[in-house]
Design an enzyme around this catalytic site. Structure first.
Site, short mmCIF file in Angstrom:
data_model
loop_
_atom_site.label_atom_id
_atom_site.label_comp_id
_atom_site.label_asym_id
_atom_site.label_seq_id
_atom_site.Cartn_x
_atom_site.Cartn_y
_atom_site.Cartn_z
CB ALA A 76 -15.12 -11.91 -1.11
N GLY A 79 -19.23 -20.51 -1.61
CA GLY A 79 -18.63 -20.04 -2.84
C GLY A 79 -17.63 -18.93 -2.57
CB CYS A 80 -14.75 -17.76 -4.54
SG CYS A 80 -15.52 -17.77 -6.18
CE1 TYR A 81 -16.59 -12.58 -7.88
CE2 TYR A 81 -17.62 -14.50 -8.86
CZ TYR A 81 -16.81 -13.39 -8.97
OH TYR A 81 -16.23 -13.09 -10.18
#
Lengths: 338, 338, 338, 338
Positions: free
Chosen positions: B154, B149-151
């Site tokens: 990061a 996932g994107c979060y």
């Protein structure tokens, strides 16, 4: 591989050249000057470029930088190119100039619109006008190119197919356009702070924007041009109004555009109204046209990314041409969305 | 040249795959399905892609599309991948899945966080976790990859160098992050209209955002995660708070990041606070760290483009790896600015 | 009717005072100074104010302006208030100061956080802290008020009900907040141009933002504060993390907020996550709270308009109190939406 | 105090009425209907209104709501007003309609531009056109008012002083305008999601936008109108082009505007180009004009907030007039900035 230099690389058009050239397979950046930023790491001013340019710094301009360099891009402020171009001509390097200095061919036009004498008027006629879709013949084989302004690129792509074919009157043309804020350049100014621009739409340069001169020159017309500032980073949409000289329908007008740009990799003619966002980060122009039976007007709409097709992408397109390459080499044709 | 397919190409991650693959020299798009959009020209839904995809239309999914295709990307909604993956496994095609379905290795985790039973739990352990900077060993040689996932991308890029080295406590970690709106996907919803989001900053998913499970899994920790919605198209900034287990200074923390990512083409460790805009459109993550003597907290900040490094770019990075290519092939490392 | 003056009216807090006072039935603007803008029509700098202020110009500061004036607002830059306040005290005028100069009561705190000695330390203890919901007792009857900073307003409204009741530990508190760009003031700066900020989310002031001192003072705590810049004009959202000292549920936490602010016209406690846009242009704060059973954290969220409740609106609220009026007189409680 | 009702209060113009009326000293909201939202607390749909409307809920329409009510605002979708207006006329309540239903006086115009028959054509001539600066005589004493569209308000304020004085030709007029997204209303649509609109500028309604009919009617002209969508919440800027019938200079044109609007509280004539942001949240229009000697065009620019002067503010202005009050009562004349 061709080694290129960028004189005046610290502004937005320079940074956009650095972005595009980082992905170009055959043009290699030999140097990038930025006199007020000399010594600053490129990545300090533009963190967006950090992964490609690491510790490279902006250089101070020095003629010795030209050693082994075949072509220079000039990203200098308007008025500064004419000071350095004569020495570059003497040095025998190819020149792709992004400033306005060598766009106007009439020696009287530059002082009239830019308010000061031109210091190298003898070179005015030697630059090709770097809009390949309209002036490719001039550019092929040229060694000096003046890349058009962002508004004239959008506007003349829209209207030249009609003016060249005599399909519209050359007086009474109205160009109403909106631009993102990057067109105003990097230095902070009161009228481009976030708090001034965000959630605002306004006009500027009423009656006297300098890009009018280029539109008049390319179209052989007299244009009333009203630019507006839209709250976005990039993009120009030009909505152009002209009066047909004879019978013309919307289908006719779309056909004119489609046949004129049939073989162009960087022009898309659409049925729907073009949007600037469909061009973001790409070298592509989107066009459509309508004829209004009620009022008789032809309306042609044109969208580009002002920093790519309106500046640095078009400059690379021209560099590809004059170095004998595929015109589209290394240039993005699709846009970032959303 | 490898022929690839995209199943579920009409959403934002699918469109971003199409954008990236248009510039990829060795991955060729054989088909792009979009069941609700089957028959629609790609350029009608995404005018931004018109210049590359011309008249190509979204296909309806049909197993015969796999003929001659070596690898498929799945851009389906969460929950839909597990329905189709078993048949793709049988067909012997490599799989790079962008959904959440095969990211969690604990069979109990998926139902707990996603609220429904997993229909192919036997395959959970067969997917590599597609975050090359942290799990490259798993990915090399794999034929099935679950892209994070994107979060979590990061966040774990920021914190894993510290958790893996035992430098921070694994309880009490707080991740406070903001995302651009594209993370919510393409379909119109009341909470993602322009008039709702523009000029607004708000939190959502309080206490129970599903990406928490991935963070916990990768970090071996218990994370409190608070996502926020920022009025921008793209970008994630994660501000991560953890308590050092021993003495740690800001210089130490920056050294940890720099040495961990020394050879990574897609990670930039900066002294300054990273900004999402420095990553726009690129596959690059920007990181920095601080240790606060007053309060004892370690703060690590991480910026990515949620659709590139946080989704489709990372997917292409994984596809490059599992097809034996240079990991960075065809991927942008510099960002669009401004 | 009370005649008021604004010293330092050309910045954003000054302009916001002019906006609010244009609609106030009982406070009348006698003068508005702006030394660098003296002689400029208010409407030239702020066309938004044209319809109310017509030909009124910014004045140069002169003590004679105080004739017939009962109260002055100070909208000066931090550090400038302490130079002029002693003479205003001598002149016997009521003072509502929007700068930081008189907010910190500990004489050591100002030099520690602001990096320079205070020139009027003897007056530090004489100012009420102008946050009526928390310090109304101090403000009623005061003649000198120091209006809190924007971030401390949002943060302490969120956390003070818990710290005052001993419900949370006073160490380990994390405040992660985002602000619109107007918090940076009117003068153009490289980090607040549209092209820098738009489509960007970034942190700043890591570890050492000056507002931390106010939060520590009001909460009696040690706070780690990380501000972020969001691409919007106005608004602050503070997401505050603290550890309960005992058993505490989400319902408990919401009850704490609701009972604490039951009679406050400018505080709304919501079940849903507050959004800055719901406060735009209004003097209202929106709050909610959660307790996470998994990790043990209390999370309190607070949204305000940084220029209204975070500055000029709160200043008018204080002026209403110290002139004996209804605290809410003339102040907007609903927000502009969309 | 006058008790008013709002029928159709859940859309943006309804919500804006609720915002403005919360600060109005003499108009009191008796009810607010929203059939699809009946039973929903106003504050749940519009948290921005929470502090004023607390637990008030949208009602389902019922004629008994009219008891004790003197005036109703209609915020219904176009086409719905004509269904309810006859019964409201019978009930003897004053009507201020924000829809298009009763704006066009020519019975043929509504079906031509709106594509369906009008169901109450006998009432068309009974509504005053609610643009006080141009039609105050009609409005004073009226009991039914049709509030103009947002674009026609901006456009006719700009051009009517010239058309009424015979100073411009009534054919060949071009109106090129940009609007913020709130003009499209509250319901989510594919073309108004944040990810579609943000960072985009596009045209829409090419040749056939319905507001053209109002412009033609008010100006007695034939107008080509091209609306554009700008990435902002609110605001309309109309750039209007017309050909002078005789000699006309920029100074002349500015004098025409200044003398025409000399006594108007809600019109500001400026030398500088007007900006939409200078009108945000206010009922004020900003105008300027230029005459281009090169091309002979008159250009008049006009900025308003589409939800205030372009809708709900103008509606309240009309309500003030027809209830015998000061026209400006309770209406903001200054704008939120930044």
């Amino acid at each position: 591989m061709t080694r290129i230099g960028i004189i005046g690389a610290s502004g937005f058009t320079g940074a956009e050249l650095l972005r595009l050239l980082a992905a170009h397979p055959e043009l290699e950046v030999a140097f990038a000057t930025g006199d007020t930023q000399a010594g600053t790491p490129i990545a300090a001013l533009y963190p967006s470029l950090a992964a490609a340019y690491g510790d490279v710094r902006f250089a101070a301009w020095d003629p010795s930088l030209l050693d082994g360099v075949d072509l220079v891009f000039l990203g200098l402020p308007h008025g500064a190119s004419q000071g350095i171009v004569p020495s570059l001509v003497d040095a025998g390097v190819r020149i792709v100039d992004l400033a306005a200095d060598f766009r106007l061919t009439d020696p009287d036009a530059y002082p009239r619109w830019y308010g000061e004498a031109h210091t190298a008027p003898e070179l005015l006629g030697q630059f090709a006008y770097g809009l390949p879709e309209l002036f490719r013949d001039q550019i092929v084989g040229a060694d000096k190119v003046a890349v058009p302004g962002c508004y004239p690129t959008a506007t003349t792509l829209a209207l030249a197919p009609f003016t060249r074919a005599g399909l519209v009157e050359t007086s009474g043309i109205v160009v109403d356009a909106a631009s993102g804020v990057s067109g105003a350049g990097r230095p902070p100014k009161p009228n481009t702070t976030f708090c001034t621009v965000d959630e605002d739409f306004t006009a500027y340069g009423l009656l006297d924007h300098r890009h009018t001169a280029e539109m008049d020159q390319v179209l052989g017309a007299t244009v009333l041009f009203t630019p507006h500032l839209a709250p976005m980073n990039r993009g120009i949409l030009a909505t152009c109004y002209a009066r047909p000289t004879g019978s013309l329908t919307t289908d006719d007008a779309l056909d004119v555009l489609r046949s004129h740009y049939a073989d162009e990799p960087f022009v898309v003619v659409t049925d729907a109204a073009p949007s600037t966002k469909a061009t973001l980060g790409s070298n592509t122009a989107h066009l459509t046209a309508r004829v209004d039976e009620r009022t008789g007007w032809l309306v042609v709409l044109s969208a580009i990314d002002n920093l790519v097709k309106g500046a640095s992408g078009q400059a690379v397109q021209c560099a590809n041409i004059i170095t004998g390459r595929d015109e589209a080499l290394g240039l993005p044709i699709v846009a970032l969305y959303p």
